[in-house]
Design a protein around this motif. Structure first.
Motif, PDB file in Angstrom:
ATOM      1  N   LEU A  34      -7.673   3.963  20.836  1.00  0.00           N
ATOM      2  CA  LEU A  34      -8.274   4.924  19.681  1.00  0.00           C
ATOM      3  C   LEU A  34      -8.473   6.290  19.860  1.00  0.00           C
ATOM      4  O   LEU A  34      -8.856   6.107  21.121  1.00  0.00           O
ATOM      5  N   ASN A  35      -8.033   7.261  19.369  1.00  0.00           N
ATOM      6  CA  ASN A  35      -8.265   8.370  20.266  1.00  0.00           C
ATOM      7  C   ASN A  35      -9.090   9.483  19.445  1.00  0.00           C
ATOM      8  O   ASN A  35      -9.790  10.588  19.784  1.00  0.00           O
ATOM      9  N   GLY A  36      -9.189   9.126  17.593  1.00  0.00           N
ATOM     10  CA  GLY A  36     -10.291   9.235  17.154  1.00  0.00           C
ATOM     11  C   GLY A  36     -10.489   8.814  16.097  1.00  0.00           C
ATOM     12  O   GLY A  36     -10.436   7.521  15.731  1.00  0.00           O
ATOM     13  N   PRO A  37     -10.976   9.714  15.144  1.00  0.00           N
ATOM     14  CA  PRO A  37     -11.441   8.669  13.454  1.00  0.00           C
ATOM     15  C   PRO A  37     -10.093   8.248  12.671  1.00  0.00           C
ATOM     16  O   PRO A  37     -10.512   7.991  11.420  1.00  0.00           O
ATOM     17  N   ASN A  44     -14.595  -0.598  10.346  1.00  0.00           N
ATOM     18  CA  ASN A  44     -14.111  -1.769  11.496  1.00  0.00           C
ATOM     19  C   ASN A  44     -12.691  -0.055  11.409  1.00  0.00           C
ATOM     20  O   ASN A  44     -11.807  -0.389  10.198  1.00  0.00           O
ATOM     21  N   PRO A  45     -12.174   0.084  12.749  1.00  0.00           N
ATOM     22  CA  PRO A  45     -10.951   0.940  12.239  1.00  0.00           C
ATOM     23  C   PRO A  45     -10.338   0.166  12.093  1.00  0.00           C
ATOM     24  O   PRO A  45      -9.893  -1.526  12.618  1.00  0.00           O
ATOM     25  N   ILE A  46      -8.476   0.823  11.752  1.00  0.00           N
ATOM     26  CA  ILE A  46      -7.186  -0.575  11.526  1.00  0.00           C
ATOM     27  C   ILE A  46      -6.500   0.067  12.250  1.00  0.00           C
ATOM     28  O   ILE A  46      -6.035   1.348  12.461  1.00  0.00           O
ATOM     29  N   PRO A  47      -6.154   0.125  13.936  1.00  0.00           N
ATOM     30  CA  PRO A  47      -5.629   1.063  14.811  1.00  0.00           C
ATOM     31  C   PRO A  47      -3.555   0.752  14.432  1.00  0.00           C
ATOM     32  O   PRO A  47      -3.840  -0.524  13.535  1.00  0.00           O
ATOM     33  N   VAL A  48      -3.821   1.474  15.086  1.00  0.00           N
ATOM     34  CA  VAL A  48      -1.708   1.731  14.809  1.00  0.00           C
ATOM     35  C   VAL A  48      -1.444   1.825  16.207  1.00  0.00           C
ATOM     36  O   VAL A  48       0.153   2.031  16.509  1.00  0.00           O
ATOM     37  N   GLN A  49      -1.937   2.757  17.668  1.00  0.00           N
ATOM     38  CA  GLN A  49      -1.104   2.730  18.306  1.00  0.00           C
ATOM     39  C   GLN A  49      -2.081   1.671  19.462  1.00  0.00           C
ATOM     40  O   GLN A  49      -2.742   0.964  19.473  1.00  0.00           O
ATOM     41  N   TYR A  50      -1.018   1.331  20.594  1.00  0.00           N
ATOM     42  CA  TYR A  50      -1.730   0.710  21.413  1.00  0.00           C
ATOM     43  C   TYR A  50      -1.417   0.908  22.713  1.00  0.00           C
ATOM     44  O   TYR A  50      -0.281   1.967  22.870  1.00  0.00           O
ATOM     45  N   THR A  51      -2.061   0.491  24.333  1.00  0.00           N
ATOM     46  CA  THR A  51      -1.975   0.640  25.490  1.00  0.00           C
ATOM     47  C   THR A  51      -1.521   0.182  26.330  1.00  0.00           C
ATOM     48  O   THR A  51      -2.945  -1.111  26.193  1.00  0.00           O
ATOM     49  N   SER A  61     -19.038  -5.110  19.030  1.00  0.00           N
ATOM     50  CA  SER A  61     -20.340  -4.591  18.465  1.00  0.00           C
ATOM     51  C   SER A  61     -20.787  -3.434  18.921  1.00  0.00           C
ATOM     52  O   SER A  61     -21.543  -2.505  17.995  1.00  0.00           O
ATOM     53  N   ASP A  62     -19.889  -2.602  19.410  1.00  0.00           N
ATOM     54  CA  ASP A  62     -20.068  -1.691  19.803  1.00  0.00           C
ATOM     55  C   ASP A  62     -20.242  -0.405  18.607  1.00  0.00           C
ATOM     56  O   ASP A  62     -19.462  -0.859  17.856  1.00  0.00           O
ATOM     57  N   MET A  75     -18.532   7.718  12.523  1.00  0.00           N
ATOM     58  CA  MET A  75     -18.972   6.653  13.634  1.00  0.00           C
ATOM     59  C   MET A  75     -18.593   4.964  12.699  1.00  0.00           C
ATOM     60  O   MET A  75     -18.411   5.270  11.318  1.00  0.00           O
ATOM     61  N   ASN A  76     -18.178   3.982  13.567  1.00  0.00           N
ATOM     62  CA  ASN A  76     -17.536   3.197  12.836  1.00  0.00           C
ATOM     63  C   ASN A  76     -17.904   1.871  13.941  1.00  0.00           C
ATOM     64  O   ASN A  76     -18.805   2.186  15.037  1.00  0.00           O
TER      65      ASN A  76
END
Length: 455
Positions: A34-37, A44-51, A61-62, A75-76
């Protein structure tokens, strides 16, 4: 009783650090990044990138807190481990303070935090600012009790949101099957072309409509004969042939009227003139809907709504007074957002970036037109006609020209019986969500000050 502490006394802060571009992928290799919102949702976020070379990480829970740019403060919750870039900080409670309580503290003090943030154009929140930021808190024991109530309300809101998403998905799936893919019609055609009987074709359509196998249909006939008969009657309303139209092949006997022909009014709003706002003697009490207030999931955010004086609403902007069950479609900036005006926004208003559609027969066509406006066909058509200028925009003529896939009245009535309760329940849940959020926002200051004790 409350007292003041530096934020670092109640929370641990992990500032993000971005991996190099070469180590970022979209193939799911490594840790979600995650780089931003951009990937944020309501919870909760839905990620599209990985590293594979993450440097800083969140824990489940953070709090995921945006620290840079125009979205600072969003915030999420982290639902898993994430690699976090420099636009994100991971925050978790410490010293006996639960993380949900810490999030509530941030939310309650966010305006003050943003004022203190540095940045020439947009705020940037650094570690030192966060760590040294003074907040008013209650004891850890009281914070646990407050957190329990906060979590209960947030969990209920999230549960209702997920139910709403499911209801919307069901309605869209039914719409696509009946009015885009024409599944029941094509099932009948396939059986008849294979040499099957009319009865077999009807059973195939029933199986498609109900998403049941032939064995399950036989069981339904025995256990719930009334439901089986209703399903059979619905299936019988679908034709067993196709015809040509402006939209290509459509079911025989169906039509494709324009949205304009089904509407009493298609118009848009106007931005009030500054002199009128300055000279108005009455208070600004009329909700004024803009594109920013309409979410991608068709909700209108009441919290962000601006207001205009009733005198301007009733005179200068009288052509765009909205009524319950008007349909909204954004035509400038972010184009294609769709919503329905709920009862609490009856007699509201809107600006020129939002078109509104007032149907001649709201009861008969509201759900069909709503789902049509959200369909990929219509979204694509409007996008292809957008005029690029200082701000991208679509015209009211474009909206009026939209073709609506219409079956005969009997099938439209059968559709209404199935889909109306789904959309009605979705709108009812949306209202409940707003009430729960308002309740949470109302009790939050009292919980944080210790005036109200959780259990």
């Amino acid at each position: 009783m409350s007292y003041k502490l530096p934020f670092s006394e109640i929370a641990e802060v992990v500032m993000g650090q971005s991996p190099t571009k070469e180590n970022v992928n979209t193939e799911g290799m490594g840790t979600p990044l995650l780089n931003g919102p951009t990937e944020f949702t309501a919870r909760n976020p839905i990620p599209v990138q990985y590293t594979t070379t993450g440097k800083k990480f969140s824990k489940p829970s953070d709090i995921l807190f945006c620290v840079r740019g125009s979205t600072t403060g969003r915030m999420n919750y982290s639902d898993q481990e994430y690699a976090i870039g420099r636009g994100i900080a991971a925050i978790r409670g410490k010293g006996g303070y639960p993380t949900p309580y810490v999030r509530a503290v941030i939310e309650h003090n966010l305006d003050r935090l943003l004022v203190a943030a540095t940045g020439s154009t947009f705020p940037n929140v650094g570690r030192d600012l966060l760590s040294n930021f003074e907040v008013e808190v209650i004891t850890p024991e009281e914070a646990v009790l407050a957190s329990n109530l906060i979590e209960a309300l947030e969990d209920k809101v999230e549960s209702n949101r997920q139910t709403n998403q499911t209801l919307e998905q069901i309605a869209q799936a039914l719409f696509k099957s009946w009015f885009v893919d024409f599944d029941p019609v094509k099932e009948k055609i396939a059986v008849l072309e294979a040499g099957g009987t009319t009865e077999e074709a009807e059973l195939a359509a029933m199986s498609m409509i109900a998403a049941k196998s032939s064995e399950q249909l036989a069981e339904l006939k025995q256990s719930k004969p009334d439901a089986y008969e209703q399903l059979a009657q619905t299936a019988a309303l679908f034709p067993s042939a196709m015809q040509e139209s402006e939209l290509g092949e459509i079911p025989e006997g169906w039509s494709t009227p324009t949205l304009k022909s089904l509407s009493d009014k298609i118009s848009k709003g106007t931005t009030p003139r500054k002199p009128d706002l300055v000279n108005a003697s009455d208070q600004a009490i009329i909700p004024f809907i803009k594109v920013k207030d309409i979410s991608d999931d068709s909700e209108i955010n009441r919290v962000s709504l601006e207001a205009i004086p009733a005198s301007i609403h009733e005179k200068t902007l009288k052509r765009s007074i909205l009524t319950s069950d008007d349909l909204l479609f954004s035509i400038a900036g972010t184009i294609g957002r769709v919503s329905i005006v709920d009862e609490d926004l009856n007699n509201s208003n809107t600006n020129q970036a939002v078109a509104f559609v007032r149907l001649l027969d709201k009861e008969g066509f509201l759900e069909l037109v709503y789902l049509t406006l959200k369909s990929s066909r219509v979204q694509g058509e409007i996008a292809s006609k957008v005029v690029q200028g200082v701000q991208a925009n679509a015209s009211l003529a474009n909206i009026g020209d939209i073709k609506i896939m219409c079956p005969d009245n009997d099938l439209l009535g059968a559709w209404k019986k199935i889909v109306h309760p789904i959309i009605k329940e979705r709108r009812t849940l949306s209202k409940l969500i707003r009430e729960l959020v308002a309740l949470r926002d109302g009790v939050l200051p009292k919980l944080l000050s210790g005036e109200l004790q959780g259990k």
